[in-house]
Every structure is written in C-alpha cells, then in structure tokens.
Design a protein around this motif. Structure first.
Motif, PDB file in Angstrom:
ATOM      1  N   LEU A 172       0.833  -1.203   0.000  1.00 63.59           N
ATOM      2  CA  LEU A 172       0.000   0.000   0.000  1.00 63.59           C
ATOM      3  C   LEU A 172       0.870   1.257   0.000  1.00 63.59           C
ATOM      4  O   LEU A 172       0.569   2.234  -0.709  1.00 63.59           O
ATOM      5  N   CYS A 173       1.942   1.245   0.760  1.00 61.23           N
ATOM      6  CA  CYS A 173       2.873   2.383   0.788  1.00 61.23           C
ATOM      7  C   CYS A 173       3.552   2.568  -0.561  1.00 61.23           C
ATOM      8  O   CYS A 173       3.830   3.700  -0.977  1.00 61.23           O
ATOM      9  N   TRP A 174       3.834   1.455  -1.253  1.00 61.31           N
ATOM     10  CA  TRP A 174       4.463   1.522  -2.570  1.00 61.31           C
ATOM     11  C   TRP A 174       3.559   2.267  -3.557  1.00 61.31           C
ATOM     12  O   TRP A 174       4.027   3.111  -4.330  1.00 61.31           O
ATOM     13  N   ALA A 175       2.247   1.948  -3.520  1.00 64.88           N
ATOM     14  CA  ALA A 175       1.295   2.656  -4.376  1.00 64.88           C
ATOM     15  C   ALA A 175       1.156   4.113  -3.955  1.00 64.88           C
ATOM     16  O   ALA A 175       0.998   5.007  -4.799  1.00 64.88           O
ATOM     17  N   SER A 176       1.235   4.367  -2.659  1.00 65.86           N
ATOM     18  CA  SER A 176       1.129   5.735  -2.144  1.00 65.86           C
ATOM     19  C   SER A 176       2.329   6.576  -2.581  1.00 65.86           C
ATOM     20  O   SER A 176       2.188   7.764  -2.896  1.00 65.86           O
ATOM     21  N   LEU A 177       3.503   5.958  -2.604  1.00 64.00           N
ATOM     22  CA  LEU A 177       4.705   6.655  -3.067  1.00 64.00           C
ATOM     23  C   LEU A 177       4.527   7.111  -4.510  1.00 64.00           C
ATOM     24  O   LEU A 177       4.897   8.240  -4.873  1.00 64.00           O
ATOM     25  N   TYR A 178       3.959   6.239  -5.331  1.00 62.81           N
ATOM     26  CA  TYR A 178       3.733   6.603  -6.732  1.00 62.81           C
ATOM     27  C   TYR A 178       2.755   7.770  -6.846  1.00 62.81           C
ATOM     28  O   TYR A 178       2.933   8.658  -7.684  1.00 62.81           O
ATOM     29  N   GLN A 179       1.747   7.776  -5.985  1.00 66.59           N
ATOM     30  CA  GLN A 179       0.792   8.886  -6.010  1.00 66.59           C
ATOM     31  C   GLN A 179       1.494  10.201  -5.684  1.00 66.59           C
ATOM     32  O   GLN A 179       1.217  11.237  -6.287  1.00 66.59           O
ATOM     33  N   VAL A 180       2.398  10.168  -4.735  1.00 64.67           N
ATOM     34  CA  VAL A 180       3.183  11.363  -4.404  1.00 64.67           C
ATOM     35  C   VAL A 180       3.992  11.820  -5.615  1.00 64.67           C
ATOM     36  O   VAL A 180       4.054  13.019  -5.937  1.00 64.67           O
ATOM     37  N   LEU A 181       4.600  10.869  -6.319  1.00 66.21           N
ATOM     38  CA  LEU A 181       5.378  11.197  -7.507  1.00 66.21           C
ATOM     39  C   LEU A 181       4.486  11.767  -8.615  1.00 66.21           C
ATOM     40  O   LEU A 181       4.900  12.678  -9.350  1.00 66.21           O
ATOM     41  N   LEU A 182       3.275  11.230  -8.745  1.00 65.43           N
ATOM     42  CA  LEU A 182       2.346  11.771  -9.733  1.00 65.43           C
ATOM     43  C   LEU A 182       2.004  13.227  -9.439  1.00 65.43           C
ATOM     44  O   LEU A 182       1.837  14.041 -10.353  1.00 65.43           O
ATOM     45  N   LEU A 183       1.896  13.554  -8.169  1.00 74.54           N
ATOM     46  CA  LEU A 183       1.506  14.900  -7.763  1.00 74.54           C
ATOM     47  C   LEU A 183       2.667  15.891  -7.804  1.00 74.54           C
ATOM     48  O   LEU A 183       2.452  17.098  -7.948  1.00 74.54           O
ATOM     49  N   THR A 184       3.888  15.410  -7.676  1.00 73.79           N
ATOM     50  CA  THR A 184       5.023  16.324  -7.488  1.00 73.79           C
ATOM     51  C   THR A 184       6.028  16.325  -8.639  1.00 73.79           C
ATOM     52  O   THR A 184       6.937  17.142  -8.652  1.00 73.79           O
ATOM     53  N   THR A 185       5.887  15.404  -9.579  1.00 75.86           N
ATOM     54  CA  THR A 185       6.823  15.340 -10.704  1.00 75.86           C
ATOM     55  C   THR A 185       6.051  15.348 -12.021  1.00 75.86           C
ATOM     56  O   THR A 185       4.841  15.545 -12.046  1.00 75.86           O
ATOM     57  N   GLY A 186       6.741  15.097 -13.109  1.00 78.78           N
ATOM     58  CA  GLY A 186       6.093  15.064 -14.418  1.00 78.78           C
ATOM     59  C   GLY A 186       5.571  13.704 -14.811  1.00 78.78           C
ATOM     60  O   GLY A 186       5.210  13.492 -15.972  1.00 78.78           O
ATOM     61  N   LEU A 187       5.500  12.779 -13.866  1.00 79.18           N
ATOM     62  CA  LEU A 187       5.072  11.413 -14.197  1.00 79.18           C
ATOM     63  C   LEU A 187       3.603  11.333 -14.606  1.00 79.18           C
ATOM     64  O   LEU A 187       3.222  10.425 -15.347  1.00 79.18           O
TER      65      LEU A 187
END
Length: 384
Positions: A172-187
């Motif tokens: 669950l944390c792994w998916a949450s990390l990706y969400q953070v990257l979606l919000l803060t980077t160009g991913l």
C-alpha cells in the motif's frame, strides 16, 4: 479421486493443497475467479464498437479516456488479473521453495519472466514499435503482457517479507509513493501519454496490487492461528473498506481514480472491487460447493486463453479488420467475437476434461515463435 499428473508445486495450480489432487475444494475459487476474468477478456478482445464517452455502456464495455478523471468497471479488468496472479504467487513460491529450494524457485521465476517479456516485446514491435511520440513526449510503448511479466518478476523480492500484514502495508505504501510522484513530478503527463499505465504505472501501481494480493493469499492459505471463516470475513471487510475509501478519496483534487495513470485511488478501488467480486465465488465454492467447471476451465490455463484470443484478434485486425470486412461493422465484429469465444471455449473445456495444465513459459514460447513469424510477414508485406 483421480490423480492429476502434474507437479503439485506449480504456480499454475494454486488451488492444490494435497499431493496431486485436482479436485481439492480449497482455493478452487481462485481458478473460477481467474476464469471469469479471462472469459471477460475473450469477450472484449474482439469487440471494437464505438461507445460514447460518459454513457452507461462505457462503464461496462470501455476504458475511460486517456485524460479522464474517473474509472469504469471495465478498467478494473487488468488490475483484477494482476491481483489474482499475486494472490496465488505467494502460495506457489512458498510451496516451491520448500520443495526444490530457493535457487531453483528464483530460476523458475526468471525463466517465466523472460518468456512473457519476450512475447510482450514482440507484440509491441508488431503493433507499431517500441517508442512513440504523444503529447510532445517520447514514451515507451507498453503492453499488458509486459506489465504482467515485470510485475511477476518484481513482486518476488517483496515475498521475502514473511509477515503478511507488514507486506500488505508495504504494498500500500508503494502505491502511495507513486501517487506522491504523480503529484510532485512530471510522471502524471507521462502516464497519461502511455498505454496500460506505462512503465511507471507497472513499477509502482500494478506491483503494489500484486504485493498486497500475495499477502492476502498467504494469509488465507497458510495462517492456521485464525479460524477459517474469520479469515474470509476479514478479507471481505477489507474489500468493502477499500471500495468505500477509494470512492471517497477520488473526490480529492489530484487523487482521481485514473486507470491510465494507475493512480493510488485506482489501485484501492480496483482491489476493493476485485475482493468483493471474488467473495461471490468464495461463497459458491465454500458454502454451496459448486464446481463452476466452465469458468474453472478458463482459469486453469489463463495465458493459453489470452493468447488464443489476443493473437488471432491482432492478426485479423492487421490484415482484415475486426469487422471482417462485413457491413454493417457490428455484424462482422459480432461474428468474430462468437468465433473467438467458440474456439477458446472448446480448447478450455478440452484441456480441463483432460486435466491438462500447460506451463506459462511453454505457452509463451509458442506465442513467441508465432509472433516472430508474424513480424517477419508484416515486414515483408510492408505492414510494419
């Protein structure tokens, strides 16, 4: 009871619990759930009908658009298949490790990864090449088979987290990390421009689904400290919680449930829907003792069913068209769907009655050879 002539440790048969017993009732529902998913895939592979965005039909028969900030029930399909793979992966890995050791178990995973990845790579090459430019971005073209292969390989390190509750939280944390990257980077832009979540959607979102599912599978299969019915109740409650939680956070700006991005919300909702759906089969299996033979026939050889539907459909699309050149288009498309359903049903039932389970790597090997021939033909005819 007739014995099944295969290796009991094969991860193609996660429903086996005692030596070589084909009809073991425990976790038989995994085959049935997987079969329902594969049957849905076969029915939708050939369907190529224009569906209006935002319509009721879109919710059931089409993916949401590339930039959509919502998801459809149809969007759950890929995540559900990944979930079921993960559900049985932890069980199979633990059994295989106990039987043949860690080294051979890892080699088996490596071989399967290479076989599936090779097939996925050829599908991508035959369908237009490895790279594409979209929305002013150069993105790696992605295929669902590549997603499955990469997820299968990279879920493996997480299986060494022995405490399943901790592994679930890590997923669950792994998916949450990706969400953070979606919000803060160009991913986010890259994901929208990609197919099937793209490389990052797989590396984070789909792997998170598989890791959480593997924890659930081991919890149901191996944990003897909790009463059987209690374990299934806990999983049902988790499914309800995930679905409600996902729907609620989907209204938060930036947290929308987007299949194209494989966002955290998409992951949570997909897991919730899949868990609730599989509980229907759990009920029929454990409470009613129903042998859903037709669905199980599709489920015991899922990749065989996939290739039997996907490769001919792709070939027909390249040279004839999914309408088979018939007017109106919907008639030809319907005929193609009936043909694919008939062929896959016949082979599924035949292999099921013969108790034949074909290893995924062998299926992938045959698919690879066929695709190599297809790519050569496309090159020679100027269609690639």
């Amino acid at each position: 009871m007739e014995e099944h002539k295969i290796d009991e440790n094969s991860d193609d048969v996660p429903n086996l619990i005692s030596k070589n017993q084909w009809n073991s009732p425990r976790l038989r529902w995994i085959d049935q759930v997987r079969g329902a998913i594969m049957l849905g895939l076969v029915l939708t592979v050939a369907i190529d009908v224009e569906i209006e965005s935002g319509s009721v039909l879109e919710f059931f028969l089409a993916h949401a658009g590339r930039e959509a900030t919502y998801m459809t029930l149809y969007d759950v399909g890929a995540a559900a298949f990944i979930f079921i793979i993960g559900l049985s992966m932890g069980i199979a890995f633990k059994k295989r490790q106990k039987s043949v050791g860690i080294q051979k178990s890892l080699v088996h995973i490596g071989i399967r990864f290479l076989a599936l990845f090779a097939v996925g790579f050829l599908i991508v090459m035959a369908d237009g090449g490895l790279m594409q430019e979209r929305d002013d971005l150069i993105v790696i073209r992605w295929d669902v088979v590549i997603s499955i292969a990469v997820t299968y390989l990279l879920t493996t390190p997480f299986l060494f987290i022995k405490k399943v509750h901790l592994r679930f939280l890590v997923g669950l944390c792994w998916a949450s990390l990706y969400q953070v990257l979606l919000l803060t980077t160009g991913l986010r832009a890259y994901a929208i421009a990609s197919n099937h979540g793209g490389i990052f959607g797989t590396l984070f979102g789909y792997i998170a689904i598989s890791v959480m599912a593997s924890a659930i599978g081991e919890y149901l299969y191996f944990d003897s400290t909790i009463e059987e019915d209690k374990k299934y109740q806990h999983v049902l409650i988790l499914g309800i919680f995930f679905l409600v939680l996902g729907v609620l956070i989907a209204f938060i700006p930036g947290m929308e449930a987007a299949k194209r991005q494989v966002s955290l919300t998409y992951v949570i909702i997909s897991c919730g829907v899949t868990i609730l759906g599989m509980n229907i089969f759990i009920f029929f299996d454990r409470k009613k003792n129903l042998e859903l033979s037709y669905l199980r026939a599709y489920g015991v050889n899922p990749f065989l069913m996939y290739f039997l539907a996907e490769i001919p459909s792709f070939l027909i699309e390249q040279f004839i068209g999914t309408d088979l050149g018939i007017t109106p288009e919907i008639i030809g498309n319907l005929i193609l769907t009936v043909i694919l359903l008939g062929v896959t049903s016949f082979i599924a039932i035949f292999t099921y009655k013969k108790k034949k389970i074909i290893p995924t790597e062998k299926i992938a090997g045959l698919g690879f050879v066929f695709l190599v021939i297809l790519v050569i033909i496309l090159l020679l005819t100027g269609n690639l």
